[in-house]
Write a protein that holds these residues in place. Structure first.
Motif, PDB file in Angstrom:
ATOM      1  N   ASP A 149      -7.658   6.900  -1.379  1.00 24.91           N
ATOM      2  CA  ASP A 149      -6.382   6.268  -0.633  1.00 24.91           C
ATOM      3  C   ASP A 149      -5.238   7.077  -0.598  1.00 24.91           C
ATOM      4  O   ASP A 149      -4.881   7.036  -1.849  1.00 24.91           O
ATOM      5  CB  ASP A 149      -6.553   4.749  -0.942  1.00 24.91           C
ATOM      6  CG  ASP A 149      -5.841   4.175   0.226  1.00 24.91           C
ATOM      7  OD1 ASP A 149      -4.755   4.398   0.891  1.00 24.91           O
ATOM      8  OD2 ASP A 149      -6.513   2.902   0.507  1.00 24.91           O
ATOM      9  N   GLY A 150      -4.572   7.684   0.305  1.00 25.90           N
ATOM     10  CA  GLY A 150      -3.593   8.148   0.169  1.00 25.90           C
ATOM     11  C   GLY A 150      -3.458   9.367  -0.488  1.00 25.90           C
ATOM     12  O   GLY A 150      -2.454  10.137  -0.895  1.00 25.90           O
TER      13      GLY A 150
ATOM     14  N   THR B  17      -4.152   3.087   6.388  1.00 25.63           N
ATOM     15  CA  THR B  17      -5.509   2.662   5.642  1.00 25.63           C
ATOM     16  C   THR B  17      -6.319   2.129   6.614  1.00 25.63           C
ATOM     17  O   THR B  17      -7.580   2.963   6.552  1.00 25.63           O
ATOM     18  CB  THR B  17      -5.169   1.768   4.585  1.00 25.63           C
ATOM     19  OG1 THR B  17      -3.923   2.063   3.666  1.00 25.63           O
ATOM     20  CG2 THR B  17      -6.611   1.529   3.876  1.00 25.63           C
TER      21      THR B  17
ATOM     22  N   LYS C 226      -9.288  -2.251  -2.351  1.00 25.61           N
ATOM     23  CA  LYS C 226      -8.582  -3.076  -1.176  1.00 25.61           C
ATOM     24  C   LYS C 226      -9.755  -3.580  -0.383  1.00 25.61           C
ATOM     25  O   LYS C 226     -10.579  -2.970   0.093  1.00 25.61           O
ATOM     26  CB  LYS C 226      -7.792  -2.065  -0.170  1.00 25.61           C
ATOM     27  CG  LYS C 226      -6.504  -1.515  -0.852  1.00 25.61           C
ATOM     28  CD  LYS C 226      -5.720  -0.585   0.198  1.00 25.61           C
ATOM     29  CE  LYS C 226      -4.492  -0.131  -0.427  1.00 25.61           C
ATOM     30  NZ  LYS C 226      -3.982   1.115   0.549  1.00 25.61           N
TER      31      LYS C 226
ATOM     32  N   ASP D 217      -2.759   5.465  -3.729  1.00 27.64           N
ATOM     33  CA  ASP D 217      -1.859   5.137  -2.869  1.00 27.64           C
ATOM     34  C   ASP D 217      -0.833   3.990  -3.233  1.00 27.64           C
ATOM     35  O   ASP D 217       0.132   3.948  -3.041  1.00 27.64           O
ATOM     36  CB  ASP D 217      -2.956   4.494  -1.504  1.00 27.64           C
ATOM     37  CG  ASP D 217      -2.166   3.731  -0.528  1.00 27.64           C
ATOM     38  OD1 ASP D 217      -1.685   4.290   0.433  1.00 27.64           O
ATOM     39  OD2 ASP D 217      -1.673   2.690  -0.460  1.00 27.64           O
TER      40      ASP D 217
ATOM     41  N   ASP E  55      -7.869   8.560   3.492  1.00 23.93           N
ATOM     42  CA  ASP E  55      -7.543   8.026   4.677  1.00 23.93           C
ATOM     43  C   ASP E  55      -6.715   8.111   5.299  1.00 23.93           C
ATOM     44  O   ASP E  55      -6.171   7.987   6.582  1.00 23.93           O
ATOM     45  CB  ASP E  55      -7.684   6.226   4.505  1.00 23.93           C
ATOM     46  CG  ASP E  55      -6.656   5.698   3.387  1.00 23.93           C
ATOM     47  OD1 ASP E  55      -6.273   6.853   2.748  1.00 23.93           O
ATOM     48  OD2 ASP E  55      -6.275   4.723   3.439  1.00 23.93           O
ATOM     49  N   HIS E  56      -5.412   8.892   4.708  1.00 21.75           N
ATOM     50  CA  HIS E  56      -4.227   9.476   5.217  1.00 21.75           C
ATOM     51  C   HIS E  56      -3.553  10.287   4.118  1.00 21.75           C
ATOM     52  O   HIS E  56      -4.122  10.258   2.775  1.00 21.75           O
ATOM     53  CB  HIS E  56      -3.317   8.312   5.680  1.00 21.75           C
ATOM     54  CG  HIS E  56      -3.053   7.331   4.746  1.00 21.75           C
ATOM     55  ND1 HIS E  56      -2.385   7.501   3.437  1.00 21.75           N
ATOM     56  CD2 HIS E  56      -3.736   6.008   4.403  1.00 21.75           C
ATOM     57  CE1 HIS E  56      -2.394   6.193   2.786  1.00 21.75           C
ATOM     58  NE2 HIS E  56      -3.171   5.313   3.589  1.00 21.75           N
TER      59      HIS E  56
ATOM     60  N   HIS F 181       3.498   6.022   4.616  1.00 24.89           N
ATOM     61  CA  HIS F 181       2.647   6.847   5.407  1.00 24.89           C
ATOM     62  C   HIS F 181       2.713   6.211   6.733  1.00 24.89           C
ATOM     63  O   HIS F 181       3.368   5.170   6.958  1.00 24.89           O
ATOM     64  CB  HIS F 181       1.477   7.152   4.787  1.00 24.89           C
ATOM     65  CG  HIS F 181       0.545   5.940   4.365  1.00 24.89           C
ATOM     66  ND1 HIS F 181      -0.210   5.013   5.251  1.00 24.89           N
ATOM     67  CD2 HIS F 181       0.487   5.159   3.373  1.00 24.89           C
ATOM     68  CE1 HIS F 181      -0.528   4.086   4.855  1.00 24.89           C
ATOM     69  NE2 HIS F 181      -0.112   4.238   3.470  1.00 24.89           N
TER      70      HIS F 181
HETATM   71 ZN   LIG Z   1      -4.357   3.926   2.721  1.00 21.43          ZN
END
Ligand SMILES: [Zn+2]
Length: 569
Positions: free
Chosen positions: A50-51, A91, A188, A329, A376-377, A510
């Motif tokens: 994540d991130g 996300t 998450k 993230d 995811d980003h 983000h």
């Molecule tokens: Zn995320």
């Protein structure tokens, strides 16, 4: 002439048929050979960080050990120029795109939250009142919620019910007659649920208890091994401890970026190392664990228990495990992606990946495992960090955006034309526009034009513009993000390094269409994958179709991406 021609046609029919048949055999054999090239795959291990902006792997390489990112770089096919093609790089949007191989316009996950026009209130992406979370312990105290998206949820229930497109896992379930075991786990809820799809099972970390939980969508009661894992209370074991740097402080690239006034102190967690977790009765205790490498460590431990107890990858039917690591993230959001905390959490994640790969090698065999890693980003640097370097940047607060939009409405003759705003979408009040007998499209466009003129806004895109033949790249990203009933009437796009800021505890963000938010790693490693670096532009929608092709399956039902050709040769 006619006879000759018909003779040629007859001959051609015969020879062409032969050629066609030959082509079918040759082409057919290669197609089927493709399907058979990876019979050794017993486990698809899809890792999402994540991130993890793609360049962070290069930036922190100095701190990496052996067997983690270095193993991926040396043994994998590394795509260095992969970018999301949707505007709202959040996300759930990124995870759903990786899982389904299609855009938010199709899978429907247009943001972590969106405005439910019928109910007249915000909806959290995977909320589902019909699928309550199964409690893991009695009298569990409720932790403080700092995730701005989670705070909007109207219920504690969770499921993939509103995910509109099938996932890769769903495809595996259908192809192998329900014999493939499919799991999604994460720090998450949304990251576990999106990847598990409708056919898989999901578990995620609870910031209330430090347990891994699931909902009644997946189970009636916890499997015994999950009960046992939660009974070990591993998260609570960090009480009184602190997050410290893994390596010698002087060895970090960002050694000087620890104490900065714009970092968030989670009520005693501090802005500098070491960061103390406090005690378990502190409402932020289990959240702080997630905002540290130990959130990923717990997920690793839970994943190992899952692989062993569910016996993943033990036969010729490929199983699927998605692990989405959330700590990078979480740390980014509070300290920024150019902080010493960010560097250390990525360095520690490298060790966690090494541990995971060693474990998978022992239990399943890496020679039987198709590993796919992406994110995811990406992540934007904080405006304060960028202004310190001479860039113009800032935070746009929702009140100001709404006020500017309403002012334009007022000029046109509508009082309070904005029905709702939650970044990045502005929803207009249709009833008021109709009552004023105004042309809806003209109002939408006038408000969008006024917002585009605001300092810090690059472009406000009216939904009516999306159906026109406007192929400019930024509008294309908004179009891919646009779901007809969930998306708003105007998409607001900030200038680079500006934030659409909601004044919450989360400071770094983000969610923009700019390159620091769209650029993610895509790495494949496993049987038959040739180590290589590929510079051409590819997209996360290609990931699910590629995995499907490597297993000889059709892409997930709504997939728009294509298999990455370098991996199928
Ligand atoms: Zn995320």
């Amino acid at each position: 002439m006619i006879a000759t021609l018909s003779g040629w046609i007859v001959r051609c029919r015969l020879s062409c048929l032969l050629l066609a048949a030959l082509a079918l055999v040759v082409g057919g054999s290669s197609t089927f050979a493709e399907a058979q090239t990876r019979p050794e795959v017993r486990l698809v291990l899809q890792i999402t960080i994540d991130g993890l902006r793609a360049d962070l792997i290069n930036r922190y390489e100095r701190g990496f050990g052996k067997g983690g990112f270095r193993r991926l770089e040396e043994k994998g096919a590394v795509y260095t120029n992969a970018h999301f093609q949707h505007a709202n790089t959040e996300t759930i949007v990124g995870h759903a795109t990786l899982a389904t191989g299609t855009f938010p316009s199709q899978h429907g996950m247009v943001g972590n939250v969106w405005f439910d026009r019928e109910a007249g209130e915000l909806a959290y992406n995977i909320e589902d009142p019909d699928s309550p979370i199964i409690p893991t312990r009695e009298n569990a105290s409720k932790g403080a919620q700092v995730d701005p998206a989670q705070k909007k949820s109207r219920t504690q229930g969770r499921s993939p019910a509103v995910l509109l497109a099938p996932t890769l896992g769903d495809g595996l379930a259908a192809y192998f007659g329900g014999r493939s075991k499919i799991f999604g786990v994460s720090g998450k809820d949304r990251s576990a649920v999106a990847m598990a799809g409708k056919a898989g099972k999901a578990f995620w970390y609870s910031t209330n208890t430090g347990d891994f939980v699931t909902s009644t969508y997946y189970y009636d009661a916890y499997p015994g091994w999950v009960v046992q894992w939660n009974a070990r209370r591993l998260a609570a074991g960090y009480a009184g401890k602190a997050w410290s740097l893994l390596n010698d402080p002087a060895s970090y690239l960002l050694a000087d970026q620890d104490d900065r006034p714009y970092e968030v102190d989670l009520k005693g967690y501090g802005r500098v190392f070491p960061h103390p977790f406090g005690q378990t009765d502190d409402p932020l205790f289990f959240t702080r664990i997630l905002v540290s490498p130990f959130g990923d460590q717990l997920l690793l431990d839970f994943s190992k228990a899952l692989v062993s107890n569910e016996e993943l990858g033990q036969d010729e039917i490929p199983d699927y495990l998605s692990i989405s690591f959330s700590a990078v993230d979480a740390v980014n959001h509070f300290f920024g992606p150019s902080s010493l905390e960010n560097e250390d959490v990525v360095v520690q994640l490298d060790r966690i990946l090494a541990d995971l790969f060693a474990f998978i090698d022992k239990t399943v065999g890496l020679k039987h495992t198709l590993v796919v890693l992406s994110a995811d980003h990406g992540m934007a640097d904080m405006p304060e960090y960028m202004t310190g370097l001479g860039f113009k940047a800032g935070r746009l607060e929702p009140d100001k955006i709404v006020a500017a939009a309403n002012q334009t409405g007022q000029k046109l003759g509508v009082n309070e034309v904005v029905r709702f705003f939650y970044r990045p979408y502005l929803y207009l009040d249709d009833k008021k526009i109709a009552a004023a007998k105004l042309n809806r499209v003209k109002v939408e466009q006038a408000v969008a034009d006024a917002l585009t003129d605001m300092d810090g806004i690059a472009l406000a895109v009216a939904a009516s513009r999306l159906s026109a033949k406007d192929t400019s790249p930024l509008v294309e990203l908004v179009r891919n993000n646009h779901h007809v009933s969930r998306s708003g009437d105007i998409y607001i796009m900030q200038d680079p390094y500006w934030f659409l800021f909601d004044k919450g505890p989360v400071k770094a963000m983000h969610g923009s269409p700019w390159r620091y938010d769209t650029h993610v790693p895509i790495i494949f490693m496993g049987p038959g994958i040739r180590p290589q670096r590929v510079q051409r532009r590819v997209h996360p929608v290609d990931v699910a179709p590629t995995i499907a092709a490597l297993l000889g399956m059709s892409p997930p039902g709504a997939a728009q991406g294509s298999p990455l050709e370098e991996l199928l040769r």
